[in-house]
Design a protein around this motif. Structure first.
Motif, PDB file in Angstrom:
ATOM      1  N   ARG A 128     -30.382 -10.119   3.745  1.00 58.62           N
ATOM      2  CA  ARG A 128     -30.924 -10.816   2.574  1.00 58.62           C
ATOM      3  C   ARG A 128     -32.223 -10.164   2.101  1.00 58.62           C
ATOM      4  O   ARG A 128     -32.869  -9.448   2.857  1.00 58.62           O
ATOM      5  N   GLY A 129     -32.588 -10.474   0.844  1.00 55.92           N
ATOM      6  CA  GLY A 129     -33.860  -9.977   0.316  1.00 55.92           C
ATOM      7  C   GLY A 129     -33.713  -8.643  -0.400  1.00 55.92           C
ATOM      8  O   GLY A 129     -34.704  -8.060  -0.832  1.00 55.92           O
ATOM      9  N   HIS A 130     -32.480  -8.122  -0.546  1.00 54.12           N
ATOM     10  CA  HIS A 130     -32.259  -6.861  -1.283  1.00 54.12           C
ATOM     11  C   HIS A 130     -31.513  -7.107  -2.592  1.00 54.12           C
ATOM     12  O   HIS A 130     -30.930  -6.181  -3.144  1.00 54.12           O
ATOM     13  N   ARG A 131     -31.482  -8.372  -3.045  1.00 54.77           N
ATOM     14  CA  ARG A 131     -30.814  -8.747  -4.298  1.00 54.77           C
ATOM     15  C   ARG A 131     -29.312  -8.444  -4.279  1.00 54.77           C
ATOM     16  O   ARG A 131     -28.706  -8.209  -5.319  1.00 54.77           O
ATOM     17  N   LEU A 132     -28.737  -8.465  -3.076  1.00 52.29           N
ATOM     18  CA  LEU A 132     -27.295  -8.161  -2.995  1.00 52.29           C
ATOM     19  C   LEU A 132     -26.462  -9.298  -3.602  1.00 52.29           C
ATOM     20  O   LEU A 132     -25.366  -9.068  -4.109  1.00 52.29           O
ATOM     21  N   GLY A 133     -26.991 -10.544  -3.538  1.00 57.57           N
ATOM     22  CA  GLY A 133     -26.300 -11.680  -4.160  1.00 57.57           C
ATOM     23  C   GLY A 133     -26.186 -11.464  -5.666  1.00 57.57           C
ATOM     24  O   GLY A 133     -25.122 -11.649  -6.265  1.00 57.57           O
ATOM     25  N   PHE A 177     -20.356 -24.596  -8.326  1.00 54.15           N
ATOM     26  CA  PHE A 177     -21.051 -25.721  -7.678  1.00 54.15           C
ATOM     27  C   PHE A 177     -22.083 -25.163  -6.699  1.00 54.15           C
ATOM     28  O   PHE A 177     -21.768 -24.280  -5.908  1.00 54.15           O
ATOM     29  N   ASN A 178     -23.299 -25.711  -6.759  1.00 52.80           N
ATOM     30  CA  ASN A 178     -24.345 -25.297  -5.821  1.00 52.80           C
ATOM     31  C   ASN A 178     -25.128 -26.513  -5.359  1.00 52.80           C
ATOM     32  O   ASN A 178     -25.478 -27.363  -6.185  1.00 52.80           O
ATOM     33  N   MET A 206     -19.367 -18.434   5.305  1.00 59.19           N
ATOM     34  CA  MET A 206     -19.578 -19.461   4.280  1.00 59.19           C
ATOM     35  C   MET A 206     -19.628 -20.849   4.938  1.00 59.19           C
ATOM     36  O   MET A 206     -20.342 -21.727   4.469  1.00 59.19           O
ATOM     37  N   PRO A 222     -32.272 -20.309  -3.375  1.00 63.00           N
ATOM     38  CA  PRO A 222     -31.953 -18.886  -3.544  1.00 63.00           C
ATOM     39  C   PRO A 222     -30.729 -18.663  -4.448  1.00 63.00           C
ATOM     40  O   PRO A 222     -30.728 -17.755  -5.276  1.00 63.00           O
ATOM     41  N   ASN A 249     -30.268 -25.516  -2.688  1.00 61.02           N
ATOM     42  CA  ASN A 249     -29.963 -24.103  -2.461  1.00 61.02           C
ATOM     43  C   ASN A 249     -30.711 -23.238  -3.486  1.00 61.02           C
ATOM     44  O   ASN A 249     -30.118 -22.611  -4.365  1.00 61.02           O
ATOM     45  N   THR A 254     -20.121 -16.990  -2.750  1.00 55.50           N
ATOM     46  CA  THR A 254     -21.092 -15.890  -2.887  1.00 55.50           C
ATOM     47  C   THR A 254     -21.921 -15.921  -1.615  1.00 55.50           C
ATOM     48  O   THR A 254     -22.434 -16.982  -1.259  1.00 55.50           O
ATOM     49  N   LEU A 255     -22.019 -14.814  -0.942  1.00 58.11           N
ATOM     50  CA  LEU A 255     -22.761 -14.835   0.316  1.00 58.11           C
ATOM     51  C   LEU A 255     -23.307 -13.451   0.665  1.00 58.11           C
ATOM     52  O   LEU A 255     -22.667 -12.441   0.397  1.00 58.11           O
ATOM     53  N   VAL A 256     -24.506 -13.471   1.233  1.00 55.96           N
ATOM     54  CA  VAL A 256     -25.087 -12.260   1.817  1.00 55.96           C
ATOM     55  C   VAL A 256     -25.377 -12.593   3.275  1.00 55.96           C
ATOM     56  O   VAL A 256     -25.978 -13.641   3.566  1.00 55.96           O
TER      57      VAL A 256
HETATM   58  C1  LIG Z   1     -27.870 -17.108  -2.080  1.00 60.48           C
HETATM   59  C2  LIG Z   1     -27.848 -15.762  -1.368  1.00 60.48           C
HETATM   60  C3  LIG Z   1     -26.548 -15.062  -1.677  1.00 60.48           C
HETATM   61  C4  LIG Z   1     -29.019 -14.923  -1.875  1.00 60.48           C
HETATM   62  O1  LIG Z   1     -29.177 -13.798  -1.035  1.00 60.48           O
HETATM   63  P1  LIG Z   1     -29.933 -12.441  -1.513  1.00 60.48           P
HETATM   64  O2  LIG Z   1     -29.201 -11.816  -2.632  1.00 60.48           O
HETATM   65  O3  LIG Z   1     -30.185 -11.633  -0.319  1.00 60.48           O
HETATM   66  O4  LIG Z   1     -31.280 -13.046  -2.096  1.00 60.48           O
HETATM   67  P2  LIG Z   1     -32.458 -12.250  -2.833  1.00 60.48           P
HETATM   68  O5  LIG Z   1     -32.472 -10.821  -2.430  1.00 60.48           O
HETATM   69  O6  LIG Z   1     -32.381 -12.541  -4.301  1.00 60.48           O
HETATM   70  O7  LIG Z   1     -33.704 -12.983  -2.206  1.00 60.48           O
HETATM   71  C5  LIG Z   1     -34.917 -13.283  -2.867  1.00 60.48           C
HETATM   72  C6  LIG Z   1     -35.858 -13.836  -1.804  1.00 60.48           C
HETATM   73  O8  LIG Z   1     -35.316 -15.073  -1.275  1.00 60.48           O
HETATM   74  C7  LIG Z   1     -35.117 -14.942   0.139  1.00 60.48           C
HETATM   75  N1  LIG Z   1     -33.863 -15.609   0.487  1.00 60.48           N
HETATM   76  C8  LIG Z   1     -32.613 -15.268   0.118  1.00 60.48           C
HETATM   77  N2  LIG Z   1     -31.724 -16.140   0.595  1.00 60.48           N
HETATM   78  C9  LIG Z   1     -32.428 -17.067   1.273  1.00 60.48           C
HETATM   79  C10 LIG Z   1     -32.071 -18.224   1.992  1.00 60.48           C
HETATM   80  N3  LIG Z   1     -30.764 -18.617   2.085  1.00 60.48           N
HETATM   81  N4  LIG Z   1     -33.041 -18.956   2.550  1.00 60.48           N
HETATM   82  C11 LIG Z   1     -34.342 -18.580   2.439  1.00 60.48           C
HETATM   83  N5  LIG Z   1     -34.740 -17.486   1.779  1.00 60.48           N
HETATM   84  C12 LIG Z   1     -33.795 -16.732   1.199  1.00 60.48           C
HETATM   85  C13 LIG Z   1     -35.058 -13.466   0.398  1.00 60.48           C
HETATM   86  O9  LIG Z   1     -35.377 -13.140   1.716  1.00 60.48           O
HETATM   87  C14 LIG Z   1     -36.031 -12.926  -0.608  1.00 60.48           C
HETATM   88  O10 LIG Z   1     -37.338 -13.118  -0.116  1.00 60.48           O
HETATM   89  P3  LIG Z   1     -38.491 -12.038  -0.426  1.00 60.48           P
HETATM   90  O11 LIG Z   1     -38.620 -11.983  -1.925  1.00 60.48           O
HETATM   91  O12 LIG Z   1     -39.665 -12.606   0.285  1.00 60.48           O
HETATM   92  O13 LIG Z   1     -37.988 -10.753   0.155  1.00 60.48           O
HETATM   93  C15 LIG Z   1     -28.016 -15.988   0.157  1.00 60.48           C
HETATM   94  O14 LIG Z   1     -29.112 -16.817   0.389  1.00 60.48           O
HETATM   95  C16 LIG Z   1     -26.824 -16.571   0.868  1.00 60.48           C
HETATM   96  O15 LIG Z   1     -25.864 -15.875   1.186  1.00 60.48           O
HETATM   97  N6  LIG Z   1     -26.849 -17.891   1.171  1.00 60.48           N
HETATM   98  C17 LIG Z   1     -25.816 -18.524   1.976  1.00 60.48           C
HETATM   99  C18 LIG Z   1     -24.529 -18.701   1.217  1.00 60.48           C
HETATM  100  C19 LIG Z   1     -24.678 -19.612   0.053  1.00 60.48           C
HETATM  101  O16 LIG Z   1     -25.453 -20.540   0.053  1.00 60.48           O
HETATM  102  N7  LIG Z   1     -23.865 -19.345  -0.971  1.00 60.48           N
HETATM  103  C20 LIG Z   1     -23.805 -20.161  -2.146  1.00 60.48           C
HETATM  104  C21 LIG Z   1     -22.995 -21.355  -1.872  1.00 60.48           C
HETATM  105  S1  LIG Z   1     -22.776 -22.277  -3.350  1.00 60.48           S
END
Ligand SMILES: CC(C)(COP(=O)(O)OP(=O)(O)OC[C@H]1O[C@@H](n2cnc3c(N)ncnc32)[C@H](O)[C@@H]1OP(=O)(O)O)[C@@H](O)C(=O)NCCC(=O)NCCS
Length: 365
Positions: free
Chosen positions: A306-311, A335-336, A230, A342, A340, A299-301
């Motif tokens: 990433r890209g498998h909707r795990l968030g 808070f975001n 994080m 995604p 951000n 919340t973090l993946v």
């Molecule tokens: C926000 C987050 C949890 C989403 O991850 P995720 O569940 O894997 O996202 P999704 O599967 O819904 O992704 C949808 C698309 O966005 C892309 N994507 C996801 N996170 C991304 C990121 N941080 N930057 C750029 N692209 C991203 C995916 O690769 C996917 O692309 P595709 O459709 O071409 O395959 C992840 O980006 C993350 O962990 N970010 C860092 C931590 C963070 O910011 N937490 C919130 C703090 S408030």
């Protein structure tokens, strides 16, 4: 003779009390009271509150983060408060603070000035060159605005933005504070969970797990790893952010502090089954009063998953679990960063709506 209203503020450190109800906790409780009175006055909302009983364990065990606070006394009462927190990792240069004066003690700015001088002196004493704070503003505030250097979001030009701008701080980032209504039907969350389950099932072998804190011992080291990300993977724009060092022992210390503070924490994680590693997590928390708003923490993946909707998966699963665990809590607040996308995409799809705006300010010396 003391002439009321003209006395200079005196800034006094707040000690660490043994127990929250003790006489030695009076200043500690006053700290939370000052912040809450000021926040309520500024925002007309009370969904973001300081809770002295929740805070105390983090003060009593400062192994992982430094905590300190000061009250500005004026006319025989606490008129303003300053709280500092900072990472303890080797080489860390940042120090985060909150500083607010009571509404009726703001007229000449002397209380805020005195606290800011103390803050800068403490930062110098601790060798912290990057001091950071968040200002809070209502999302519907009108008038002139200052844009975030990220290009996403802005804050109103009000007494807080002016104060920090005039004292050498620069706006680095704007965050959106939004809430999700938990009293309405959660059909949308159910639907999104089903979509996310399908997307996750189409990828590598993932397994959803949930628990209520404390972290089960076999998962502590893995949980430490995802939590540590994080501090490196979330967007912090121009804010200096030290990479946090976590291990199983730090997770156990954190769990103990949360328990001692009366917090309930629900965790949803995703295990990557072939490796047994945790690759995603989500935390929802609430204090002893379960009728208060729920806080969304991390919340973090992990990047490579990433890209498998795990968030979406961990978020939805945890919200639905939370409704069973804490049915009395009316909303989730989160808070975001405005850049951000995604994370905002997930939250907007779930039905989160903006309520306040936070400006992240930094001063470098
Ligand atoms: C926000 C987050 C949890 C989403 O991850 P995720 O569940 O894997 O996202 P999704 O599967 O819904 O992704 C949808 C698309 O966005 C892309 N994507 C996801 N996170 C991304 C990121 N941080 N930057 C750029 N692209 C991203 C995916 O690769 C996917 O692309 P595709 O459709 O071409 O395959 C992840 O980006 C993350 O962990 N970010 C860092 C931590 C963070 O910011 N937490 C919130 C703090 S408030």
């Amino acid at each position: 003779m003391t002439v009321l209203g003209t006395e200079r503020p005196v800034v006094v450190p707040v000690g660490v009390p043994r127990h929250i109800d003790g006489d030695d906790a009076r200043d500690f409780r006053a700290l939370a009271d000052v912040f809450n009175t000021a926040l309520h006055h500024d925002l007309g909302l009370d969904h973001l509150r300081w809770d002295a009983a929740e805070m105390l364990p983090a003060w009593q065990d400062q192994t992982d983060r430094l905590q300190a606070a000061f009250l500005a006394w004026k006319d025989g009462r606490p008129a303003g408060a300053l709280a500092l927190t900072a990472p303890r990792e080797e080489g860390a240069t940042e120090l985060e603070f909150d500083l607010l004066a009571l509404p009726d003690a703001r007229r000449d700015g002397a209380v805020e000035d005195a606290l800011l001088q103390r803050l800068l002196a403490e930062a110098a004493r601790l060798g912290r060159t990057h001091v950071q704070t968040y200002t809070l503003h209502r999302a519907d505030a009108g008038g002139e605005r200052i844009g975030s250097p990220t290009g996403f979001g802005s804050v109103p030009v009000d007494r807080y933005s002016r104060f920090y701008r005039d004292h050498g701080f620069t706006l680095q980032q704007v965050e959106r504070n939004s809430i999700l209504d938990l009293t309405a039907p959660l059909d949308r969350v159910q639907e999104l969970l089903a979509t996310a389950e399908a997307a996750a099932a189409a990828g590598p072998h993932y397994r959803l797990r949930t628990w209520t804190s404390p972290t089960p011992a076999p998962w502590r080291a893995e949980f430490a790893h995802v939590i540590s990300r994080m501090s490196t993977d979330a967007p912090f724009a121009g804010l200096t952010m030290t990479e946090e060092t976590w291990d199983a022992a730090r997770v156990a210390r954190r769990d103990e502090r949360l328990r001692a503070g009366g917090l309930l924490v629900s965790v949803a994680v995703v295990e990557h089954v072939p490796t047994g590693r945790l690759v995603a997590y989500n935390e929802l928390t609430i204090g002893a009063d379960r009728t208060r708003p729920t806080n969304q923490w991390g919340t973090l993946v992990l990047r490579e998953h990433r890209g498998h909707r795990l968030g979406t998966l961990v978020k939805c699963a945890n919200i639905l679990r939370w409704r069973e665990l804490v049915p009395q809590s009316p909303v989730i607040t989160t808070f975001n960063a405005e850049e951000n996308r995604p994370m905002l995409d997930v939250n907007e799809a779930l039905g989160f709506t903006p309520l306040t705006v936070a400006g992240a300010w930094q001063r470098v010396s």
